[in-house]
Design a protein around this motif. Structure first.
Motif, PDB file in Angstrom:
ATOM      1  N   LEU A 216       7.642   2.324   5.906  1.00 18.89           N
ATOM      2  CA  LEU A 216       8.748   3.136   5.403  1.00 18.89           C
ATOM      3  C   LEU A 216       9.495   2.442   4.275  1.00 18.89           C
ATOM      4  CD1 LEU A 216      10.018   4.593   8.782  1.00 18.89           C
ATOM      5  CD2 LEU A 216       8.757   5.769   6.982  1.00 18.89           C
ATOM      6  N   SER A 217       9.556   1.122   4.304  1.00 22.46           N
ATOM      7  CA  SER A 217      10.179   0.403   3.192  1.00 22.46           C
ATOM      8  C   SER A 217       9.426   0.677   1.898  1.00 22.46           C
ATOM      9  CB  SER A 217      10.209  -1.101   3.477  1.00 22.46           C
ATOM     10  OG  SER A 217      11.119  -1.411   4.510  1.00 22.46           O
TER      11      SER A 217
ATOM     12  N   PHE B 294      13.576  -2.996  11.115  1.00 22.01           N
ATOM     13  CA  PHE B 294      12.500  -3.486  10.258  1.00 22.01           C
ATOM     14  C   PHE B 294      12.336  -2.669   8.971  1.00 22.01           C
ATOM     15  CE2 PHE B 294      11.414  -4.440  14.707  1.00 22.01           C
ATOM     16  CZ  PHE B 294      11.406  -5.824  14.633  1.00 22.01           C
ATOM     17  N   ALA B 295      13.087  -1.574   8.835  1.00 23.90           N
ATOM     18  CA  ALA B 295      13.049  -0.795   7.596  1.00 23.90           C
ATOM     19  C   ALA B 295      13.984  -1.461   6.595  1.00 23.90           C
ATOM     20  CB  ALA B 295      13.453   0.652   7.867  1.00 23.90           C
ATOM     21  N   VAL B 296      13.634  -2.677   6.223  1.00 19.17           N
ATOM     22  CA  VAL B 296      14.532  -3.574   5.490  1.00 19.17           C
ATOM     23  C   VAL B 296      14.996  -2.955   4.167  1.00 19.17           C
ATOM     24  CG1 VAL B 296      14.753  -5.868   4.473  1.00 19.17           C
ATOM     25  CG2 VAL B 296      13.352  -5.542   6.526  1.00 19.17           C
ATOM     26  N   PHE B 297      14.082  -2.404   3.412  1.00 14.93           N
ATOM     27  CA  PHE B 297      14.437  -1.835   2.116  1.00 14.93           C
ATOM     28  C   PHE B 297      15.457  -0.705   2.261  1.00 14.93           C
ATOM     29  CE2 PHE B 297      13.750   1.506  -1.064  1.00 14.93           C
ATOM     30  CZ  PHE B 297      13.997   0.804  -2.231  1.00 14.93           C
ATOM     31  N   CYS B 298      15.362   0.058   3.341  1.00 15.01           N
ATOM     32  CA  CYS B 298      16.191   1.250   3.487  1.00 15.01           C
ATOM     33  C   CYS B 298      17.658   0.924   3.745  1.00 15.01           C
ATOM     34  CB  CYS B 298      15.635   2.141   4.604  1.00 15.01           C
ATOM     35  SG  CYS B 298      13.975   2.762   4.252  1.00 15.01           S
ATOM     36  N   TYR B 299      17.945  -0.209   4.390  1.00 13.09           N
ATOM     37  CA  TYR B 299      19.369  -0.540   4.549  1.00 13.09           C
ATOM     38  C   TYR B 299      19.840  -1.590   3.547  1.00 13.09           C
ATOM     39  CZ  TYR B 299      17.521  -4.174   7.752  1.00 13.09           C
ATOM     40  OH  TYR B 299      16.818  -5.215   8.313  1.00 13.09           O
ATOM     41  N   LEU B 300      18.914  -2.253   2.850  1.00  8.19           N
ATOM     42  CA  LEU B 300      19.337  -3.154   1.774  1.00  8.19           C
ATOM     43  C   LEU B 300      19.823  -2.377   0.547  1.00  8.19           C
ATOM     44  CD1 LEU B 300      16.818  -6.141   1.502  1.00  8.19           C
ATOM     45  CD2 LEU B 300      19.236  -6.205   2.147  1.00  8.19           C
TER      46      LEU B 300
ATOM     47  N   ILE C 198       0.839  -1.203   0.000  1.00  8.47           N
ATOM     48  CA  ILE C 198       0.000   0.000   0.000  1.00  8.47           C
ATOM     49  C   ILE C 198       0.873   1.253   0.000  1.00  8.47           C
ATOM     50  CG2 ILE C 198      -1.631   1.351   1.389  1.00  8.47           C
ATOM     51  CD1 ILE C 198      -2.799  -1.365   2.333  1.00  8.47           C
ATOM     52  N   SER C 199       1.930   1.238   0.790  1.00  9.71           N
ATOM     53  CA  SER C 199       2.833   2.382   0.851  1.00  9.71           C
ATOM     54  C   SER C 199       3.579   2.578  -0.473  1.00  9.71           C
ATOM     55  CB  SER C 199       3.834   2.203   1.995  1.00  9.71           C
ATOM     56  OG  SER C 199       3.171   2.130   3.235  1.00  9.71           O
ATOM     57  N   VAL C 200       3.936   1.465  -1.125  1.00  9.26           N
ATOM     58  CA  VAL C 200       4.564   1.553  -2.453  1.00  9.26           C
ATOM     59  C   VAL C 200       3.632   2.257  -3.427  1.00  9.26           C
ATOM     60  CG1 VAL C 200       5.181   0.176  -4.483  1.00  9.26           C
ATOM     61  CG2 VAL C 200       6.148  -0.412  -2.261  1.00  9.26           C
ATOM     62  N   VAL C 201       2.374   1.841  -3.453  1.00  9.26           N
ATOM     63  CA  VAL C 201       1.411   2.402  -4.410  1.00  9.26           C
ATOM     64  C   VAL C 201       1.194   3.891  -4.159  1.00  9.26           C
ATOM     65  CG1 VAL C 201      -0.993   2.343  -5.180  1.00  9.26           C
ATOM     66  CG2 VAL C 201       0.249   0.204  -4.799  1.00  9.26           C
ATOM     67  N   VAL C 202       0.991   4.263  -2.898  1.00 14.10           N
ATOM     68  CA  VAL C 202       0.736   5.667  -2.579  1.00 14.10           C
ATOM     69  C   VAL C 202       1.973   6.518  -2.854  1.00 14.10           C
ATOM     70  CG1 VAL C 202       0.150   7.298  -0.733  1.00 14.10           C
ATOM     71  CG2 VAL C 202      -1.023   5.097  -0.886  1.00 14.10           C
TER      72      VAL C 202
ATOM     73  N   PRO D 108      15.598  -5.912  -6.600  1.00 15.84           N
ATOM     74  CA  PRO D 108      15.925  -6.977  -5.648  1.00 15.84           C
ATOM     75  C   PRO D 108      15.731  -6.555  -4.186  1.00 15.84           C
ATOM     76  CG  PRO D 108      17.608  -6.830  -7.346  1.00 15.84           C
ATOM     77  CD  PRO D 108      16.714  -5.648  -7.537  1.00 15.84           C
ATOM     78  N   SER D 109      16.024  -5.290  -3.883  1.00 18.86           N
ATOM     79  CA  SER D 109      15.896  -4.816  -2.498  1.00 18.86           C
ATOM     80  C   SER D 109      14.452  -4.885  -2.018  1.00 18.86           C
ATOM     81  CB  SER D 109      16.415  -3.377  -2.375  1.00 18.86           C
ATOM     82  OG  SER D 109      17.788  -3.300  -2.669  1.00 18.86           O
ATOM     83  N   ILE D 110      13.498  -4.427  -2.848  1.00 19.35           N
ATOM     84  CA  ILE D 110      12.100  -4.436  -2.419  1.00 19.35           C
ATOM     85  C   ILE D 110      11.539  -5.857  -2.402  1.00 19.35           C
ATOM     86  CG2 ILE D 110      11.054  -4.076  -4.699  1.00 19.35           C
ATOM     87  CD1 ILE D 110       9.935  -2.514  -1.344  1.00 19.35           C
ATOM     88  N   LEU D 111      12.007  -6.718  -3.318  1.00 16.93           N
ATOM     89  CA  LEU D 111      11.551  -8.109  -3.310  1.00 16.93           C
ATOM     90  C   LEU D 111      11.988  -8.827  -2.040  1.00 16.93           C
ATOM     91  CD1 LEU D 111      12.123  -9.182  -7.031  1.00 16.93           C
ATOM     92  CD2 LEU D 111       9.932  -8.868  -5.858  1.00 16.93           C
ATOM     93  N   ILE D 112      13.242  -8.627  -1.637  1.00 10.92           N
ATOM     94  CA  ILE D 112      13.739  -9.238  -0.401  1.00 10.92           C
ATOM     95  C   ILE D 112      12.959  -8.693   0.793  1.00 10.92           C
ATOM     96  CG2 ILE D 112      15.726  -9.419   1.145  1.00 10.92           C
ATOM     97  CD1 ILE D 112      17.509  -9.341  -1.380  1.00 10.92           C
ATOM     98  N   ALA D 113      12.711  -7.376   0.786  1.00  9.62           N
ATOM     99  CA  ALA D 113      11.962  -6.761   1.880  1.00  9.62           C
ATOM    100  C   ALA D 113      10.559  -7.367   1.990  1.00  9.62           C
ATOM    101  CB  ALA D 113      11.878  -5.252   1.679  1.00  9.62           C
TER     102      ALA D 113
END
Length: 489
Positions: free
Chosen positions: A160-161, A448-454, A119-123, A200-205
């Protein structure tokens, strides 16, 4: 006569900052942002100013740097104030309760964290703004997550991811446009090239959030009672969802964030008067407001504390807002951070450190690593996402040409490091904003902000393996003459 600070001297304020902040976190825990960290930022600014004075800088030089730094942060401060007003009026009007009420019907606990991220990705893709995402659907998703029994830090990390994925990849995003402009590459070339690391970062997240969702069993048995408590307290209607729809539509139409948030707050106040007359009367009696009670309650929602009691303990935790006043501690933190950043910039400390770094760069991989490190360093010291893009972008642009790297390498690295790590630093404008809006301390949601540090790790992996690095002939940036020497990989 001004002297250039040595590299060792330049690192003294940074080492002091990190050490003292770590001490504060150890002693105060999550309460470190209540004033202790602000004082440390000011203390290190004083230390830096004294060193600068010994180097020949006068107060006017440093004051100019402070004023320029605070000027950069002024839009963020105004947005924070309006987010406080919006959260108050949206609570009072029933907008946020309605989003929670309907969300509890459709969001299953087993996929909730995954859904938060999507949902956050879409918005964020639609609006180009991670801040707008947190201030609208983010607040509602935090409420739903609490109702379902999830750790708030997990929910904030998922939000946040997704929000920062969109902030990086949306052509409407100011950071996306800024990074491509600073690096000198076409906007859509920049976006396409980011998919190599961002995809790849968002898929892993998302996989991580699916696993966490399956492992964290939400207490869905309470949701019926929570929905009933909300329905008994508020006059709920799908019409209330008009407020977030209008704000998001305005952002899509390229209306700047501040006017859009002002419109959203005013619309929330209007909806409160239309839909929540009984609630306004109840709150007025509780506050002993005899004159124009409805007016007083609505106005208080803009600037002060609003607390609504339903009789359900979990629901009551969701129904409070500090209004504009609730954002003042975060604004205090931002101002202290910008004072330190202004002194460091005015005294030449940031320039001296980055100049020392460039002397050690001898390969494409080292250059990308240096850019990543400088962006993170600027996010920590200057406390501003935009400066973390602009400063390294200007520093390293010619170095990328000399290394035979096309400009999209630089723009992608800036986004993978500067844009996404800003939210992981408590005193950065982004970290302070999201922690305040979502009600979760930065260091709590950081794991837990996985995308942000990946993302920065992914860009470093591509750099050191040479995977998909866009190459060109090395160019002498001073003479414009192509060099025939091979480029180190």
């Amino acid at each position: 006569m001004r002297k250039t600070p040595s590299t060792a001297l330049c690192f003294l304020p940074l080492i002091s900052l990190i050490g003292l902040l770590a001490l504060n976190v150890y002693i105060f825990g999550d309460n470190a942002l209540g004033g202790a960290n602000q004082l440390i930022l000011l203390t290190v600014a004083v230390i830096t100013a004294l060193i600068a004075w010994r180097l020949g800088y006068n107060w006017k030089d440093l004051e100019g740097g402070i004023v320029n730094s605070i000027t950069v942060a002024a839009p963020a401060i105004l947005i924070l104030l309006m987010v406080g007003a919006l959260s108050g009026t949206w609570l009072l009007s029933g907008v946020v309760p309605a989003m929670i009420y309907y969300g509890l019907y459709v969001l299953d606990p087993s996929i909730f964290l995954f859904a938060c991220c999507i949902i956050s990705v879409v918005v964020s893709l639609s609006t180009g703004s991670s801040w707008t995402t947190s201030a609208t659907v983010g607040i509602a998703l935090m409420g739903i997550g609490t109702a379902l029994g999830f750790n708030p830090a997990m929910v904030a990390g998922a939000i946040l991811s997704g929000a920062y994925f969109g902030d990086k990849m949306s052509p409407l995003s100011d950071t996306t446009n800024l990074a491509s402009a600073i690096a000198g590459t076409d906007l859509f070339t920049h976006i396409r090239y980011m998919t190599i690391t961002t995809g790849p970062s968002i898929l892993i997240a998302l996989i991580v959030f699916i696993v966490l969702g399956l492992g964290a069993h939400g207490e869905s048995s309470n949701t019926g009672a929570i929905r009933q408590a909300l329905a008994d307290t508020f006059n709920l209607s799908p019409v209330l969802l008009l407020a977030p729809v209008v704000v998001i539509a305005m952002i899509l139409k390229r209306v700047p964030a501040l006017p859009a948030l002002v419109a959203g707050a005013i619309l929330g106040a209007a909806l409160a008067v239309v839909f929540q007359r009984e609630l306004l009367a109840t709150l007025a009696e509780q506050g002993q407001l005899a004159r124009l009670p409805g007016y007083a309650v609505v106005l208080t929602a803009f600037f002060g504390d609003t607390t609504i009691t339903t009789g359900n303990e979990v629901a009551d935790e969701l129904l409070s807002s500090g209004g504009m006043a609730g954002m003042l501690n975060t604004i205090w933190l931002i101002l202290c951070a910008m004072i330190l950043g202004g002194v460091l910039e005015a005294a030449g400390f940031l320039r001296a450190i980055t100049a020392a770094i460039t002397k050690k760069v001898h390969s494409a991989a080292q250059l990308i690593a240096a850019t990543t490190g400088t962006s993170l360093f600027t996010n920590i010291t200057a406390s501003d996402q935009y400066l973390a893009i602009i400063v390294p972008g200007q520093m390293y642009r010619q170095a990328y040409q000399r290394q035979g790297l096309q400009p999209q390498n630089l723009s992608r690295t800036l986004e993978d490091s500067a844009t996404v790590t800003s939210v992981l630093i408590p005193w950065n404008t982004c970290g302070a904003f999201h922690a305040s809006v979502l009600g979760v301390a930065t260091l709590s949601y950081l794991p837990f902000a996985v995308f942000c540090y990946l993302s920065p790790l992914m860009t470093l992996a591509c750099a050191f393996t040479g995977f998909k690095l866009a190459r060109c002939e090395p160019v002498d940036a001073n003479s414009g003459v192509e060099q025939s020497a091979s480029v180190a990989r």
